[in-house]
Design a protein around this motif. Structure first.
Motif, short mmCIF file in Angstrom:
data_model
loop_
_atom_site.label_atom_id
_atom_site.label_comp_id
_atom_site.label_asym_id
_atom_site.label_seq_id
_atom_site.Cartn_x
_atom_site.Cartn_y
_atom_site.Cartn_z
N ALA A 158 0.82 -1.21 0.00
CA ALA A 158 0.00 0.00 0.00
C ALA A 158 0.86 1.26 0.00
O ALA A 158 0.48 2.29 -0.59
CB ALA A 158 -0.94 -0.01 1.19
N ARG A 159 2.02 1.20 0.65
CA ARG A 159 2.92 2.36 0.68
C ARG A 159 3.64 2.54 -0.66
O ARG A 159 3.92 3.67 -1.08
CB ARG A 159 3.94 2.21 1.80
N VAL A 160 3.95 1.44 -1.33
CA VAL A 160 4.70 1.50 -2.58
C VAL A 160 3.84 1.97 -3.75
O VAL A 160 4.29 2.76 -4.58
CB VAL A 160 5.31 0.11 -2.90
N LEU A 161 2.60 1.51 -3.80
CA LEU A 161 1.72 1.83 -4.93
C LEU A 161 1.03 3.18 -4.72
O LEU A 161 0.80 3.60 -3.59
CB LEU A 161 0.64 0.76 -5.07
N ALA A 163 -2.03 5.58 -4.29
CA ALA A 163 -3.29 5.29 -3.61
C ALA A 163 -4.44 5.22 -4.60
O ALA A 163 -4.51 5.99 -5.56
CB ALA A 163 -3.56 6.35 -2.55
N THR A 164 -5.37 4.31 -4.33
CA THR A 164 -6.59 4.18 -5.13
C THR A 164 -7.77 3.93 -4.19
O THR A 164 -7.58 3.57 -3.03
CB THR A 164 -6.49 3.01 -6.12
N ALA A 165 -8.97 4.08 -4.72
CA ALA A 165 -10.17 3.89 -3.90
C ALA A 165 -10.27 2.48 -3.37
O ALA A 165 -10.71 2.26 -2.23
CB ALA A 165 -11.40 4.23 -4.72
N THR A 166 -9.88 1.50 -4.19
CA THR A 166 -10.04 0.10 -3.77
C THR A 166 -8.92 -0.40 -2.89
O THR A 166 -9.04 -1.44 -2.25
CB THR A 166 -10.16 -0.81 -5.00
N GLY A 167 -7.80 0.31 -2.83
CA GLY A 167 -6.72 -0.06 -1.93
C GLY A 167 -6.13 -1.42 -2.21
O GLY A 167 -6.01 -1.86 -3.35
N VAL A 168 -5.76 -2.11 -1.12
CA VAL A 168 -5.14 -3.43 -1.20
C VAL A 168 -6.03 -4.43 -0.47
O VAL A 168 -6.30 -4.27 0.73
CB VAL A 168 -3.73 -3.42 -0.56
N ARG A 169 -6.51 -5.45 -1.17
CA ARG A 169 -7.40 -6.45 -0.58
C ARG A 169 -6.61 -7.75 -0.36
O ARG A 169 -5.83 -8.15 -1.23
CB ARG A 169 -8.61 -6.71 -1.47
N VAL A 170 -6.85 -8.39 0.77
CA VAL A 170 -6.05 -9.55 1.14
C VAL A 170 -6.94 -10.73 1.53
O VAL A 170 -7.91 -10.57 2.27
CB VAL A 170 -5.12 -9.22 2.33
N ALA A 171 -6.60 -11.91 1.02
CA ALA A 171 -7.24 -13.16 1.43
C ALA A 171 -6.17 -14.02 2.10
O ALA A 171 -5.27 -14.52 1.43
CB ALA A 171 -7.84 -13.89 0.23
#
Length: 274
Positions: A158-161, A163-171
């Motif tokens: 998240a720090r490297v990319l 920012a976007t509305a959808t962010g980073v999703r994790v499973a």
């Protein structure tokens, strides 16, 4: 500095050979003439109306986009259509458009290679090789410098990319330890099985659908080895490559003015939670 577009096309072919593109893909010159002069180049992930306006207002002669603007289902350039209106405006203002897509995904210093380095992978190799004699292929797999938790790795992403509305999703379990990472810049659910075969602790890609991710989680639930999954913005994952590509082009044509567009072409504007 001014060069002919035909010279730049040869340089693009040396960096991102079109022979490496997938059969369904459509990289190359979208509009423009090889004889036209190019002195200012704008790099972007997507061609949009706003990007074309930026090119016109900034005096750019060429847009180099990652995504082909004309690829699927286009049967008319009628200016009453969105595609037709944008292309017509670019042509009227002398703005050529070139795309480098899957041919730029697979090469060294390509989309997945740049993403892998940005996330801290070492000794990265193609996840799916397309040329056994070279370090060329879809995705990358490699190791982090040290083992971290899945949650901390997701925060690092998240720090490297941008920012976007959808962010980073994790499973996956937040505290799961990860060190071996597989990834694919752009939509990469077709390479999930390759990430499993590579014994990756986590697979990072974009545009993931419900069922493929659920199938991986179910593998873990039955005691089989399977990676955690991280879903990132398609645009953000590929945007990192633009600066590297721009530097490569500047290295070939010293004095050519090359700029990376700062416009966000990620399509999502906001998310709503309960």
């Amino acid at each position: 500095m001014s060069i002919k577009l035909s010279q730049l096309l040869l340089a693009a072919e040396s960096l991102w050979p079109t022979a490496g593109a997938e059969s369904w893909d459509a990289p190359g010159l979208v509009c423009g003439s090889g004889e036209q002069a190019v002195s200012r180049v704008l790099f972007t992930v997507d061609v949009t109306a706003a990007v074309v306006d930026e090119a016109i207002d900034g005096g750019f002669d060429l847009i180099i986009a990652h995504h082909p603007y004309l690829m699927r289902g286009v049967t008319t350039l009628n200016e009453q259509t969105a595609k037709g209106a944008v292309i017509a405006k670019a042509i009227r203002h002398g703005v050529a458009i070139l795309s480098a897509h899957t041919n730029a995904d697979i090469v060294e210093n390509g989309v997945s290679d740049v993403l892998a380095r940005a996330l801290g992978l070492s000794q990265g190799q193609p996840l799916v090789s397309t040329d056994s004699s070279k370090n060329i292929g879809h995705g990358r797999v490699g190791n982090l410098a040290e083992t971290v938790t899945l949650g901390d790795f997701a925060r690092h992403i998240a720090r490297v990319l941008p920012a976007t509305a959808t962010g980073v999703r994790v499973a996956g379990d937040y505290d799961r330890e990860v060190s071996r990472v597989a990834l694919c810049g752009g939509a990469g659910d077709s390479f999930i099985s390759a990430a499993i075969d590579a014994n990756a602790d986590v697979y990072v890609t974009s545009d993931l659908r419900h069922h493929p991710v659920q199938d991986v989680i179910e593998l873990s639930a039955t005691g089989q080895t399977a990676p955690a999954i991280i879903d990132i913005s398609h645009w953000a994952a590929e945007w990192l490559w633009l600066e590297v590509a721009a530097q490569q082009m500047t290295g070939i044509f010293e004095g050519l003015q090359v700029v990376v567009s700062q416009l966000r072409t990620d399509p999502w504007d906001f998310v709503v939670t309960q």
